[in-house]
Design an enzyme around this catalytic site. Structure first.
Site, PDB file in Angstrom:
ATOM      1  N   LYS A  54       1.003  -0.964  -0.004  1.00  0.00           N
ATOM      2  CA  LYS A  54      -0.092  -0.203  -0.155  1.00  0.00           C
ATOM      3  C   LYS A  54       1.022   1.222   0.048  1.00  0.00           C
ATOM      4  O   LYS A  54       0.747   2.264  -0.835  1.00  0.00           O
ATOM      5  CB  LYS A  54      -0.772   0.117   1.305  1.00  0.00           C
ATOM      6  CG  LYS A  54      -1.964  -1.159   1.196  1.00  0.00           C
ATOM      7  CD  LYS A  54      -2.848  -1.355   2.309  1.00  0.00           C
ATOM      8  CE  LYS A  54      -3.871  -2.384   2.202  1.00  0.00           C
ATOM      9  NZ  LYS A  54      -4.459  -2.971   3.540  1.00  0.00           N
ATOM     10  N   GLN A  98      -4.627  -1.319   9.292  1.00  0.00           N
ATOM     11  CA  GLN A  98      -4.614  -2.658   8.905  1.00  0.00           C
ATOM     12  C   GLN A  98      -5.326  -3.533  10.042  1.00  0.00           C
ATOM     13  O   GLN A  98      -4.956  -3.460  11.170  1.00  0.00           O
ATOM     14  CB  GLN A  98      -3.206  -3.004   8.699  1.00  0.00           C
ATOM     15  CG  GLN A  98      -2.821  -4.373   7.951  1.00  0.00           C
ATOM     16  CD  GLN A  98      -3.479  -4.320   6.426  1.00  0.00           C
ATOM     17  OE1 GLN A  98      -3.621  -3.214   5.830  1.00  0.00           O
ATOM     18  NE2 GLN A  98      -3.651  -5.351   6.122  1.00  0.00           N
ATOM     19  N   ASP A 121     -11.211   2.468   3.298  1.00  0.00           N
ATOM     20  CA  ASP A 121     -11.483   1.207   3.425  1.00  0.00           C
ATOM     21  C   ASP A 121     -12.889   1.026   3.100  1.00  0.00           C
ATOM     22  O   ASP A 121     -13.291  -0.266   2.909  1.00  0.00           O
ATOM     23  CB  ASP A 121     -11.230   0.537   4.737  1.00  0.00           C
ATOM     24  CG  ASP A 121      -9.750  -0.284   4.695  1.00  0.00           C
ATOM     25  OD1 ASP A 121      -9.419  -1.022   3.580  1.00  0.00           O
ATOM     26  OD2 ASP A 121      -9.018  -0.201   5.768  1.00  0.00           O
TER      27      ASP A 121
HETATM   28  N1  GUN Z   1      -6.652  -6.893   6.316  1.00  0.00           N
HETATM   29  C1  GUN Z   1      -6.739  -7.512   5.168  1.00  0.00           C
HETATM   30  N2  GUN Z   1      -7.434  -6.916   4.121  1.00  0.00           N
HETATM   31  C2  GUN Z   1      -7.470  -5.434   4.679  1.00  0.00           C
HETATM   32  C3  GUN Z   1      -8.067  -4.469   4.110  1.00  0.00           C
HETATM   33  O1  GUN Z   1      -8.602  -4.235   2.810  1.00  0.00           O
HETATM   34  N3  GUN Z   1      -8.254  -3.397   4.765  1.00  0.00           N
HETATM   35  C4  GUN Z   1      -7.704  -3.293   6.282  1.00  0.00           C
HETATM   36  N4  GUN Z   1      -7.558  -2.219   6.685  1.00  0.00           N
HETATM   37  N5  GUN Z   1      -7.122  -4.425   6.768  1.00  0.00           N
HETATM   38  C5  GUN Z   1      -7.030  -5.619   5.857  1.00  0.00           C
END
Ligand code: GUN
Length: 302
Positions: A54, A98, A121
């Site tokens: 990311k 996350q 998200d």
């Molecule tokens: N953990 C696994 N996939 C994601 C996601 O798309 N966003 C977040 N914040 N955590 C994750």
């Protein structure tokens, strides 16, 4: 005739290049770039790998990127305070915490603390509500479902009037992709069935699908005989079924398998996503789009 392979890897490149052009334009015309903060608690290897991707993608696009790594024993109060500090920071348009978080922290409490207008998200209940209302109310569709819709549209598959069957009812894939597919508008207007673990005759539902989205987390759940000839098959499953040594890097890597038997299914489907290289690359791409859109909302361009 073998299916058209819908490559998330290729579609990602096209979308990222579109986003990069927009970022350069915003910088030149408005003197602002999208700002994203990634908050990682602990050192779970999968989470670290996602967050690293990311951060890299955001930087490559010219975003402001702030990385906040915290020890796994951070208190819930301190994590809430960290989120709040970015709610107030005008240079930050997207806040990503996350998941999963350590057990002593209530995930929902943290997600609820994020300003819904920075929740790139799309996990906050306000954004879930906006998605359910549809149309102009939708601000940040969750990234994986938004990526799935993008793959379907960019592959040239007609959704309007199509029978879509979604296998799986999770909050982050099944429910939101169903909403996106039946919403009014481009990439929507489908008739959607959501199947799940208690569905009586799963095979029969799948056989009706012009668009079949499988997000069950069960390797090879969908058999070739369940696929309608010519259907568009989107496989969201990422199942680790073993390990192998990578020919490129010499490192041990996971062997991934989808929820659909790809090799056989591609002889029947009209179009299909591979695993890996299908839905996976789209999630971070849509996170970037949501963050860019967040800035555009802020300055009145959306
Ligand atoms: N953990 C696994 N996939 C994601 C996601 O798309 N966003 C977040 N914040 N955590 C994750």
């Amino acid at each position: 005739m073998p299916a058209q392979i819908i490559s998330g890897t290729e579609i990602r490149k096209t979308i990222l290049s579109e986003l990069q052009t927009e970022v350069a334009h915003l910088k030149a015309e408005h003197g602002q770039v999208p700002g994203l903060v990634t908050i990682l608690v602990g050192a779970d290897p999968a989470s670290m790998s996602y967050v690293t991707s990311k951060i890299k993608t955001a930087k490559d696009l010219g975003f402001k990127e702030v990385q906040e790594n915290r020890d796994p024993d951070i208190s819930e109060a301190d994590l809430l305070a960290l989120v709040e500090s970015y709610n107030r920071d005008d240079s930050i348009h997207g806040i990503l915490v996350q998941l999963p978080l350590p057990k002593h922290i209530d995930d929902q409490k943290i997600l609820m603390a994020i300003d819904p207008d920075k929740d790139v998200d799309g996990f906050h209940p306000v954004n879930a509500g906006r998605l359910m209302i549809g149309g102009d109310a939708v601000k940040f569709p969750p990234c994986t479902p938004a990526g799935i819709q993008e793959l379907i549209v960019r592959a040239g598959v007609e959704t309007s009037g199509a029978e879509a069957v979604v296998v799986g009812r999770s909050n982050i894939v099944g429910k939101p992709i169903a909403n996106l597919l039946f919403a009014k508008g481009p990439g929507g207007n489908a008739t959607v069935t959501v199947a799940h673990t208690r569905t009586k005759d799963l095979a029969e539902h799948c056989r009706r699908a012009d668009i079949l989205v499988v997000a069950a987390g069960v390797p090879d759940l969908v058999k070739p005989a369940w696929i309608k000839p010519g259907a568009c098959v989107i496989d969201v499953g990422v199942n680790r079924v073993g390990e192998k040594v990578s020919e490129k890097t010499g490192k041990t890597i996971a062997i991934l398998k989808g929820d659909v038997d790809f090799e056989k299914a591609k002889e029947i489907a009209g179009s299909i996503t591979p695993v890996p290289g299908g839905v996976g690359p789209m999630t971070i791409t849509m996170l970037m789009r949501n963050t860019l859109n967040s800035l555009k909302y802020r300055i009145g361009l959306l």
